[in-house]
Design an enzyme around this catalytic site. Structure first.
Site, PDB file in Angstrom:
ATOM      1  N   GLU A  57       8.581  -5.757  -4.590  1.00 32.19           N
ATOM      2  CA  GLU A  57       8.869  -5.070  -3.336  1.00 32.19           C
ATOM      3  C   GLU A  57       9.598  -6.016  -2.385  1.00 32.19           C
ATOM      4  O   GLU A  57       9.449  -7.240  -2.470  1.00 32.19           O
ATOM      5  CB  GLU A  57       7.558  -4.591  -2.690  1.00 32.19           C
ATOM      6  CG  GLU A  57       7.747  -3.775  -1.431  1.00 32.19           C
ATOM      7  CD  GLU A  57       6.456  -3.090  -0.977  1.00 32.19           C
ATOM      8  OE1 GLU A  57       6.522  -2.307  -0.007  1.00 32.19           O
ATOM      9  OE2 GLU A  57       5.406  -3.340  -1.584  1.00 32.19           O
ATOM     10  N   GLU A 105       2.650   6.356  -2.101  1.00 33.96           N
ATOM     11  CA  GLU A 105       1.480   6.498  -1.233  1.00 33.96           C
ATOM     12  C   GLU A 105       1.733   7.543  -0.147  1.00 33.96           C
ATOM     13  O   GLU A 105       1.625   7.283   1.053  1.00 33.96           O
ATOM     14  CB  GLU A 105       1.078   5.148  -0.644  1.00 33.96           C
ATOM     15  CG  GLU A 105       0.603   4.186  -1.713  1.00 33.96           C
ATOM     16  CD  GLU A 105      -0.022   2.895  -1.181  1.00 33.96           C
ATOM     17  OE1 GLU A 105       0.008   2.654   0.053  1.00 33.96           O
ATOM     18  OE2 GLU A 105      -0.542   2.116  -2.007  1.00 33.96           O
ATOM     19  N   TYR A 118      -6.863  -1.554  -5.835  1.00 30.87           N
ATOM     20  CA  TYR A 118      -6.882  -3.005  -5.710  1.00 30.87           C
ATOM     21  C   TYR A 118      -8.314  -3.513  -5.790  1.00 30.87           C
ATOM     22  O   TYR A 118      -9.238  -2.875  -5.275  1.00 30.87           O
ATOM     23  CB  TYR A 118      -6.258  -3.448  -4.387  1.00 30.87           C
ATOM     24  CG  TYR A 118      -4.754  -3.310  -4.355  1.00 30.87           C
ATOM     25  CD1 TYR A 118      -3.940  -4.315  -4.872  1.00 30.87           C
ATOM     26  CD2 TYR A 118      -4.149  -2.177  -3.823  1.00 30.87           C
ATOM     27  CE1 TYR A 118      -2.549  -4.191  -4.846  1.00 30.87           C
ATOM     28  CE2 TYR A 118      -2.766  -2.044  -3.797  1.00 30.87           C
ATOM     29  CZ  TYR A 118      -1.976  -3.059  -4.310  1.00 30.87           C
ATOM     30  OH  TYR A 118      -0.610  -2.939  -4.299  1.00 30.87           O
ATOM     31  N   GLU A 152       0.108   0.337  -9.051  1.00 36.22           N
ATOM     32  CA  GLU A 152      -0.278  -0.782  -8.190  1.00 36.22           C
ATOM     33  C   GLU A 152      -1.718  -1.147  -8.514  1.00 36.22           C
ATOM     34  O   GLU A 152      -2.622  -0.315  -8.388  1.00 36.22           O
ATOM     35  CB  GLU A 152      -0.126  -0.452  -6.697  1.00 36.22           C
ATOM     36  CG  GLU A 152       1.309  -0.350  -6.228  1.00 36.22           C
ATOM     37  CD  GLU A 152       1.446  -0.228  -4.710  1.00 36.22           C
ATOM     38  OE1 GLU A 152       0.585  -0.773  -3.978  1.00 36.22           O
ATOM     39  OE2 GLU A 152       2.423   0.405  -4.261  1.00 36.22           O
TER      40      GLU A 152
END
Length: 514
Positions: free
Chosen positions: A48, A196, A263, A318
């Site tokens: 990113e 997202e 995460y 992710e």
């Protein structure tokens, strides 16, 4: 009462306590017709426009004294080619829904600047754009995964991008690409339709996003010449309603993948340090990382209701460990060190993905260079490989191999009254008939005796590699870049259809049998 017996043994100079409790792993039969193939795309990555992920990480510009090819660091290219990176997601992340691709094409001195509002408020000069990224993917031998802007962009803008990168027929976008120096298209297959959408991508409801996806996907499908794999912006963690709504409302002919983000994190308000963490913080992170098993299982079950043939992939684009940034660094750059703890996260997570490869067919570690759980860290001309890099490189033997289902009966890693399964494993058979078994012992205090029963698998020769270190907090630094690296593992005993090994505390082992 039967008391367990323990002894102290030495691995690589570190003392480990080993007890007589034993883990047993049973391999099932290999059936190439029924067992799923572990998609190589599970081992994909994410880059990113964030901190020094692109600029100074991948890209230094073609005038830099750092050895480069068209501005891309040669050392990074070589390292990622060795790791065998199948696909690379770009330009975000949250950045994607503020990114307008036409700002990043054409002469660099004519490209407009913008402010990266999500990550540090720094000026983005757009010197690294579509051509630079896609040409870099060719250097890396990887496939691009472009994340389209539906938060602040338009249907026309995304449709034009598809044509620009994938169409060789005569049309305004292919002609524009040719004017900018690229005659033949790149044939981009992987596309994210927003990112997202429940948060930084627009704070949408799942119902609203499903309708937006249908609209964007319809016009994307008509834009390119190649086969398109469109990924819907999926759920965060355990938002099962999001997955249910998308699966129920998006026609299967418009979508090839549904995303999931998770995460390993202690607390969003106070994430804890990347190196000087306590054992309690380690346990909490591993607890969060191992929750991936539950999330993948439950999201897959919802997808099975609407897609029993498993044609739509679950794309975990992710994942990784997230800690506080390194002291004295920009908090918006998400730069963190990478320890043996990260090797544990990577090994356990990849085992989960492998074992769910009938539905999980792409995953993207966040992120590739200098951001979050990076595989590479750079400091001007210096570059180091992290423990996570080494796990990904060791595990690449599973790419496109046939899954061997297994069952694990393990004792626990305990901390106080809390406990987690100590041993994680996955196995596969590659096209040459070699069987690979990846094992992780997350217990930082105790070595583990492990027996792997091979079942119908016949083998006469075994080799192995191990990644471990003296302490969980150990990491590779720019002054000590090779403190942690894979070593040959020669202590596996193959006898009577079983493998017996002693796994050191906090270690990753990959075995090869032929």
């Amino acid at each position: 009462m039967k008391l367990s017996t323990c002894l102290t043994i030495i691995f690589f100079g570190a003392a480990s306590l080993i007890c007589n409790a034993q883990t047993t792993i049973q391999l099932s039969a290999v059936d190439n017709g029924k067992n799923p193939v572990i998609s190589k795309y599970i081992y994909s990555h994410f880059a990113e426009h964030l901190g020094h992920g692109i600029y100074g990480g991948f890209y230094v510009g073609d005038t830099s004294k750092i050895p480069n090819t068209n501005g891309v660091r040669n050392d990074v290219i070589a390292a990622l080619r060795k790791m065998k990176i199948p696909a690379l997601r770009w330009p975000g992340g949250c950045f994607a829904d503020t990114y307008h691709w036409k700002d990043g094409i054409g002469p660099k001195d004519k490209r407009p600047e913008m402010v990266n509002r999500w990550w540090g408020g720094v000026t983005e000069d757009n010197s690294f754009g579509t051509h630079e990224f896609l040409n870099m993917c060719e250097l890396l031998g990887t496939e691009p995964y472009l994340a389209g802007n539906i938060g602040s962009g338009t249907v026309q803008e995304l449709s034009d991008w598809v044509q620009y990168v994938s169409s060789d027929s005569k049309n305004p976008m292919s002609e524009l690409r040719k004017q900018n120096g690229r005659d033949k298209s790149w044939k981009v297959g992987f596309w994210g339709v927003g990112n997202e959408a429940w948060g930084c991508g627009g704070n949408m409801t799942p119902e609203y996003y499903a309708n937006e996806f249908r609209k964007y996907s319809t016009f994307m499908a008509n834009g390119g010449d190649g086969k398109m794999f469109r990924v819907a912006s999926g759920a965060s963690d355990d938002d099962y309603n999001w997955t249910e709504t998308l699966m129920k409302n998006i026609p299967h002919g418009l979508v090839e993948g549904v995303a999931l983000h998770h995460y390993a994190i202690i607390d969003w308000g106070k994430k804890g340090p990347s190196t000087n963490f306590t054992e309690k913080q380690y346990f909490q992170i591993m607890q969060s990382a191992m929750r991936m098993e539950e999330l993948v299982t439950k999201h897959s079950a919802i997808m099975d209701k609407y897609d029993p043939g498993k044609k739509i992939a679950l794309v975990v684009d992710e994942w990784g460990g997230w800690y506080d940034v390194e002291p004295s660094t920009n908090p918006g750059f998400l730069y963190q060190q990478n320890t043996i703890r990260d090797a544990m996260i990577a090994g356990v997570t990849l085992n989960i993905f492998n074992n769910h490869s009938e539905r999980v067919r792409m995953a993207n570690l966040a992120q590739c260079v200098n951001v979050l759980q990076a595989v590479i860290l750079t400091d001007n001309a210096k570059m180091i490989l992290t423990p996570t890099y080494h796990v990904m490189e060791m595990y690449n033997v599973h790419q496109d191999a046939t899954l061997i289902p297994l069952t694990v009966k393990t004792d626990d890693y305990t901390l106080g009254t809390d406990k987690l399964p100590a041993i994680s494993a996955s196995a596969s058979k590659d096209k040459d008939g070699v069987v690979h078994i990846s094992l992780v012992n997350i217990d930082p205090n105790k070595a583990k005796q492990v027996t792997v029963n091979l079942g119908d698998i016949k083998s006469t020769h075994i080799t192995g590699r191990i990644l471990t270190s003296q302490k969980l907090q150990d990491y590779n630094s720019f002054t000590e870049p090779d403190k942690i690296k894979p070593e040959p593992f020669k202590d596996a005993i193959l006898k009577n259809g079983a493998i017996n090994i002693t796994m050191p505390a906090a270690s990753v082992i990959v075995l090869a049998l032929n």
